[in-house]
Write a protein that holds these residues in place. Structure first.
Motif, PDB file in Angstrom:
ATOM      1  N   THR A 113     -30.303-129.592 -83.716  1.00 30.38           N
ATOM      2  CA  THR A 113     -29.969-130.657 -84.663  1.00 30.38           C
ATOM      3  C   THR A 113     -30.583-131.944 -84.128  1.00 30.38           C
ATOM      4  OG1 THR A 113     -27.910-129.619 -85.371  1.00 30.38           O
ATOM      5  CG2 THR A 113     -28.114-131.991 -85.756  1.00 30.38           C
ATOM      6  N   GLU A 170     -31.251-136.045 -84.591  1.00 30.09           N
ATOM      7  CA  GLU A 170     -30.735-137.286 -85.156  1.00 30.09           C
ATOM      8  C   GLU A 170     -31.858-138.308 -85.034  1.00 30.09           C
ATOM      9  OE1 GLU A 170     -26.505-138.835 -84.556  1.00 30.09           O
ATOM     10  OE2 GLU A 170     -27.727-140.069 -83.184  1.00 30.09           O
ATOM     11  N   ARG A 198     -29.419-136.758 -89.907  1.00 34.17           N
ATOM     12  CA  ARG A 198     -29.361-135.544 -89.087  1.00 34.17           C
ATOM     13  C   ARG A 198     -30.014-134.402 -89.845  1.00 34.17           C
ATOM     14  NH1 ARG A 198     -24.369-134.568 -85.123  1.00 34.17           N
ATOM     15  NH2 ARG A 198     -24.509-136.552 -84.045  1.00 34.17           N
TER      16      ARG A 198
END
Length: 159
Positions: A54, A56, A65
Motif C-alpha cells: 500500500t 501513500e 492511498r
C-alpha cells in the motif's frame, strides 16, 4: 481504457533492471517529490509474486492511498502489478524486459480506468494520462540512471 506504453533502453544487465523495477525502496526514492512511501504490506526490499504494497502519496495536493499486488512474475523478463484498492477504478502495469547484448529494453504498459464514468473519461483526456505518463517517465529516468551507474561500477571492478 487508456493505455500508456513507454520503451526505455538501458545500458545495464536485465537482472539489475528487473530488480530495480520491483524494489520498493528505489521506487520511494524515484518518486520522492510526491512523498510516496510504502505504508502496509511489503514496505521494503524486492516485491515478488502474490505480495502487495500500500502506497501513500500526494497527487494533485491530496493524500492518497493505493494498494497493488504482484499478479504475474517471471524473473527477469516480466511481472504485472494490479491495483486492488485505490483512487482508480482499475489499473494494470505490465513490466517487460528483454536483453540485446549488454543492453536491456524495458517496456511499460500501463492500463488504467478512472472512476466517475464520463467525468473520469474527460479527466483522462484532459490531464490524467499526461500526468501518469510524466510519473512513469520520471521513474524510468531514475531507474535508467541507477542501473547504468551500477553497471559502470561493475565494469570498474572487472577492469
Amino acid at each position: 481504457m487508456p493505455l500508456i506504453i513507454l520503451k526505455t533502453v538501458i545500458a545495464a544487465d536485465i537482472q539489475t533492471c528487473f530488480d530495480l523495477s520491483r524494489d520498493i525502496d528505489f521506487h520511494t526514492r524515484s518518486l520522492e517529490h510526491s512523498k510516496e512511501r510504502a505504508v502496509a504490506g511489503k514496505i521494503s526490499g524486492l516485491i515478488g509474486l502474490d505480495e502487495w504494497v500500500t502506497w501513500e502519496a500526494f497527487h494533485f495536493g491530496i493524500k492518497q492511498r493505493l494498494t497493488s499486488k504482484i499478479m504475474v512474475f517471471n524473473s527477469p523478463n516480466y511481472f504485472v502489478d494490479e491495483m486492488i484498492s485505490g483512487a482508480f477504478k482499475s489499473f494494470k502495469h505490465e513490466h517487460i524486459f528483454t536483453s540485446e547484448g549488454n543492453t536491456t529494453i524495458m517496456i511499460d504498459k500501463f492500463y488504467f480506468e478512472s472512476p466517475f464514468g464520463i467525468l473520469g473519461r474527460f479527466a483522462n483526456s484532459i490531464f490524467l494520462k499526461q500526468y501518469m505518463t510524466r510519473l512513469l517517465k520520471q521513474r524510468n529516468y531514475h531507474l535508467k540512471a541507477e542501473a547504468e551507474s551500477k553497471n559502470k561500477d561493475i565494469n570498474l571492478i572487472v577492469n
